[in-house]
Design a protein around this motif. Structure first.
Motif, PDB file in Angstrom:
ATOM      1  N   ALA A 147     100.634  25.117  91.920  1.00 31.38           N
ATOM      2  CA  ALA A 147     100.103  24.021  92.742  1.00 31.38           C
ATOM      3  C   ALA A 147      98.600  24.184  92.832  1.00 31.38           C
ATOM      4  CB  ALA A 147     100.726  24.042  94.139  1.00 31.38           C
ATOM      5  N   THR A 148      97.889  23.061  92.990  1.00 31.34           N
ATOM      6  CA  THR A 148      96.432  23.112  93.015  1.00 31.34           C
ATOM      7  C   THR A 148      95.863  22.232  94.109  1.00 31.34           C
ATOM      8  OG1 THR A 148      94.420  22.730  91.690  1.00 31.34           O
ATOM      9  CG2 THR A 148      96.296  21.283  91.282  1.00 31.34           C
ATOM     10  N   TYR A 149      94.726  22.646  94.660  1.00 37.23           N
ATOM     11  CA  TYR A 149      94.016  21.844  95.654  1.00 37.23           C
ATOM     12  C   TYR A 149      92.523  22.110  95.520  1.00 37.23           C
ATOM     13  CZ  TYR A 149      93.848  26.089  98.641  1.00 37.23           C
ATOM     14  OH  TYR A 149      93.649  27.347  99.147  1.00 37.23           O
ATOM     15  N   GLY A 150      91.710  21.375  96.298  1.00 36.69           N
ATOM     16  CA  GLY A 150      90.268  21.473  96.148  1.00 36.69           C
ATOM     17  C   GLY A 150      89.775  20.415  95.180  1.00 36.69           C
ATOM     18  N   ALA A 151      88.773  20.738  94.380  1.00 37.26           N
ATOM     19  CA  ALA A 151      88.248  19.780  93.403  1.00 37.26           C
ATOM     20  C   ALA A 151      89.342  19.414  92.401  1.00 37.26           C
ATOM     21  CB  ALA A 151      87.046  20.376  92.683  1.00 37.26           C
ATOM     22  N   ASN A 152      89.465  18.130  92.072  1.00 36.78           N
ATOM     23  CA  ASN A 152      90.483  17.726  91.090  1.00 36.78           C
ATOM     24  C   ASN A 152      89.894  16.942  89.921  1.00 36.78           C
ATOM     25  OD1 ASN A 152      90.131  15.093  92.131  1.00 36.78           O
ATOM     26  ND2 ASN A 152      91.742  15.429  93.654  1.00 36.78           N
ATOM     27  N   SER A 153      88.574  17.034  89.770  1.00 40.18           N
ATOM     28  CA  SER A 153      87.909  16.475  88.594  1.00 40.18           C
ATOM     29  C   SER A 153      86.588  17.190  88.409  1.00 40.18           C
ATOM     30  CB  SER A 153      87.696  14.962  88.741  1.00 40.18           C
ATOM     31  OG  SER A 153      86.791  14.683  89.793  1.00 40.18           O
ATOM     32  N   PHE A 154      86.058  17.149  87.192  1.00 39.39           N
ATOM     33  CA  PHE A 154      84.780  17.786  86.921  1.00 39.39           C
ATOM     34  C   PHE A 154      84.105  17.059  85.769  1.00 39.39           C
ATOM     35  CE2 PHE A 154      88.516  20.283  85.822  1.00 39.39           C
ATOM     36  CZ  PHE A 154      88.492  20.296  84.440  1.00 39.39           C
ATOM     37  N   ILE A 155      82.789  17.118  85.752  1.00 39.23           N
ATOM     38  CA  ILE A 155      82.013  16.412  84.737  1.00 39.23           C
ATOM     39  C   ILE A 155      81.629  17.377  83.623  1.00 39.23           C
ATOM     40  CG2 ILE A 155      79.931  15.063  84.282  1.00 39.23           C
ATOM     41  CD1 ILE A 155      79.930  14.262  87.224  1.00 39.23           C
ATOM     42  N   MET A 156      82.003  17.004  82.406  1.00 40.07           N
ATOM     43  CA  MET A 156      81.635  17.773  81.214  1.00 40.07           C
ATOM     44  C   MET A 156      80.738  16.892  80.351  1.00 40.07           C
ATOM     45  SD  MET A 156      83.374  20.454  82.010  1.00 40.07           S
ATOM     46  CE  MET A 156      83.349  21.500  80.550  1.00 40.07           C
ATOM     47  N   ASN A 157      80.255  17.452  79.255  1.00 42.04           N
ATOM     48  CA  ASN A 157      79.404  16.673  78.363  1.00 42.04           C
ATOM     49  C   ASN A 157      80.118  15.439  77.833  1.00 42.04           C
ATOM     50  OD1 ASN A 157      77.215  18.415  78.597  1.00 42.04           O
ATOM     51  ND2 ASN A 157      77.931  19.740  76.942  1.00 42.04           N
ATOM     52  N   GLU A 158      81.442  15.546  77.664  1.00 43.80           N
ATOM     53  CA  GLU A 158      82.206  14.424  77.126  1.00 43.80           C
ATOM     54  C   GLU A 158      82.588  13.401  78.183  1.00 43.80           C
ATOM     55  OE1 GLU A 158      85.203  17.951  77.360  1.00 43.80           O
ATOM     56  OE2 GLU A 158      83.042  17.626  77.102  1.00 43.80           O
ATOM     57  N   GLY A 159      82.225  13.672  79.450  1.00 43.87           N
ATOM     58  CA  GLY A 159      82.532  12.745  80.526  1.00 43.87           C
ATOM     59  C   GLY A 159      83.351  13.398  81.627  1.00 43.87           C
ATOM     60  N   LYS A 174      81.563  25.460  78.227  1.00 41.65           N
ATOM     61  CA  LYS A 174      81.168  24.085  77.919  1.00 41.65           C
ATOM     62  C   LYS A 174      80.173  23.530  78.933  1.00 41.65           C
ATOM     63  CE  LYS A 174      84.743  22.478  74.898  1.00 41.65           C
ATOM     64  NZ  LYS A 174      85.363  21.229  74.383  1.00 41.65           N
ATOM     65  N   GLU A 175      79.643  24.405  79.777  1.00 43.02           N
ATOM     66  CA  GLU A 175      78.590  24.043  80.722  1.00 43.02           C
ATOM     67  C   GLU A 175      78.991  22.860  81.606  1.00 43.02           C
ATOM     68  OE1 GLU A 175      75.005  23.489  78.554  1.00 43.02           O
ATOM     69  OE2 GLU A 175      74.852  25.582  77.944  1.00 43.02           O
ATOM     70  N   SER A 176      80.007  23.092  82.399  1.00 46.29           N
ATOM     71  CA  SER A 176      80.434  22.081  83.360  1.00 46.29           C
ATOM     72  C   SER A 176      79.302  21.720  84.308  1.00 46.29           C
ATOM     73  CB  SER A 176      81.621  22.612  84.176  1.00 46.29           C
ATOM     74  OG  SER A 176      81.792  21.875  85.353  1.00 46.29           O
ATOM     75  N   MET A 177      79.265  20.460  84.706  1.00 48.35           N
ATOM     76  CA  MET A 177      78.263  20.005  85.672  1.00 48.35           C
ATOM     77  C   MET A 177      78.868  19.914  87.071  1.00 48.35           C
ATOM     78  SD  MET A 177      76.181  17.185  83.402  1.00 48.35           S
ATOM     79  CE  MET A 177      77.499  16.758  82.264  1.00 48.35           C
ATOM     80  N   MET A 178      79.789  20.815  87.375  1.00 45.01           N
ATOM     81  CA  MET A 178      80.364  20.878  88.717  1.00 45.01           C
ATOM     82  C   MET A 178      79.293  21.240  89.728  1.00 45.01           C
ATOM     83  SD  MET A 178      83.951  22.930  88.044  1.00 45.01           S
ATOM     84  CE  MET A 178      84.522  22.799  89.740  1.00 45.01           C
ATOM     85  N   GLY A 179      79.425  20.698  90.944  1.00 46.23           N
ATOM     86  CA  GLY A 179      78.506  21.064  92.008  1.00 46.23           C
ATOM     87  C   GLY A 179      78.763  22.477  92.493  1.00 46.23           C
TER      88      GLY A 179
END
Length: 270
Positions: free
Chosen positions: A123-135, A167-172
């Motif tokens: 099971a997962t909670y917290g952030a459920n999306s992240f921005i990568m170079n591909e979108g 892949k250098e995520s642009m997560m905050g």
């Protein structure tokens, strides 16, 4: 791969920076717990739960009352360990933030937060999306694409960390993904608490001997069920009903309820 330590109940593993504040989680068990350090791994936080550093678990529970980043204080998920199965439960509400204010994500609507294979349930909670170079990458899509490639949940979590890091995520800096997982290995039930962001991986492992429930998410819900553990140790229908009742109560009490939608309940049989 992880090595079983027969002398202790728990193991911890972490990479990256250590020193985050504690996040809201819950734990109930009749089993005494001990911590041990796996010295073949990098320096680590010593805790049953993610982001606890030098404090013991009883101190960790007190931290649940402190305010945290709004983006992390979303959802309610958990696992209940029984003799013959593990019951996973989670809400499906999606939340997005505009000008730092939460609002219902009507575009995504029903977001799955429980996943299982023949080997484990997670099971997962917290952030459920992240921005990568591909979108934008949605967590549920990434898990669905990768979960069957691994044997243990620890491997899936490490794979996600590698993906975000390499892949250098642009997560905050405040965006963290939390996991609660369970499986059985050589007749022993194992519970996992883990967290991932773009700079840190934290995995904490617990051996389960008796009836146990592990849960996490919104502070209000963790504190509510801390005082009502019995509500999460029944059968599948009882657990779902009890969470639905809590959602209805918080709908009336909170300006924005971080938990909602359909309550998913999944059973993983040993």
């Amino acid at each position: 791969m992880y090595k079983d330590n027969k002398k202790h109940f728990d193991e911890s593993y972490s990479e990256g920076c250590i020193g985050y504040s504690a996040h809201a989680i819950g734990y109930a068990s009749s089993t005494k717990s001990e911590m041990t350090e796996n010295r073949s791994n990098p320096p680590q936080s010593h805790s049953i739960s993610p982001f606890c550093t030098s404090q013991g678990f009883s101190d960790k529970m007190k931290e649940n009352t402190k305010e945290e980043s709004g983006k992390q204080n979303m959802s309610f998920v958990g696992l209940t360990f029984k003799n013959d199965r593990i019951i996973g439960y989670a809400d499906t509400k999606g939340t997005q933030f505009k000008d730092d204010q939460p609002e219902y994500d009507s575009k995504r609507e029903r977001i799955p937060k429980i996943f299982k294979t023949e080997k484990f349930i997670l099971a997962t909670y917290g952030a459920n999306s992240f921005i990568m170079n591909e979108g934008i990458v949605f967590l549920e899509d990434w898990i669905a694409q990768n979960i069957n490639d691994v044997e243990y949940p620890e491997d899936l979590i490490k794979k996600l960390y590698d993906y975000l890091f390499r892949k250098e995520s642009m997560m905050g800096k405040d965006d963290t993904i939390f996991f609660i997982a369970g499986y059985e290995q050589r007749g022993v039930k194992i519970g996992i608490y883990a967290s991932v962001n773009k700079t840190e991986l934290s995995i904490n492992r617990k051996y389960i001997n008796d009836l146990d429930t592990l849960y996490g998410g919104a502070n209000e819900y963790v504190q509510y069920f801390d005082n009502r553990i019995f509500a999460l140790v029944g059968d599948e229908e009882q657990i779902k009903k009890n969470i639905e009742e809590a959602v209805c109560m918080f709908d009336e009490k909170l300006p924005y309820n971080p938990v909602g939608g359909e309550i998913m309940v999944e059973t993983w049989k040993m």
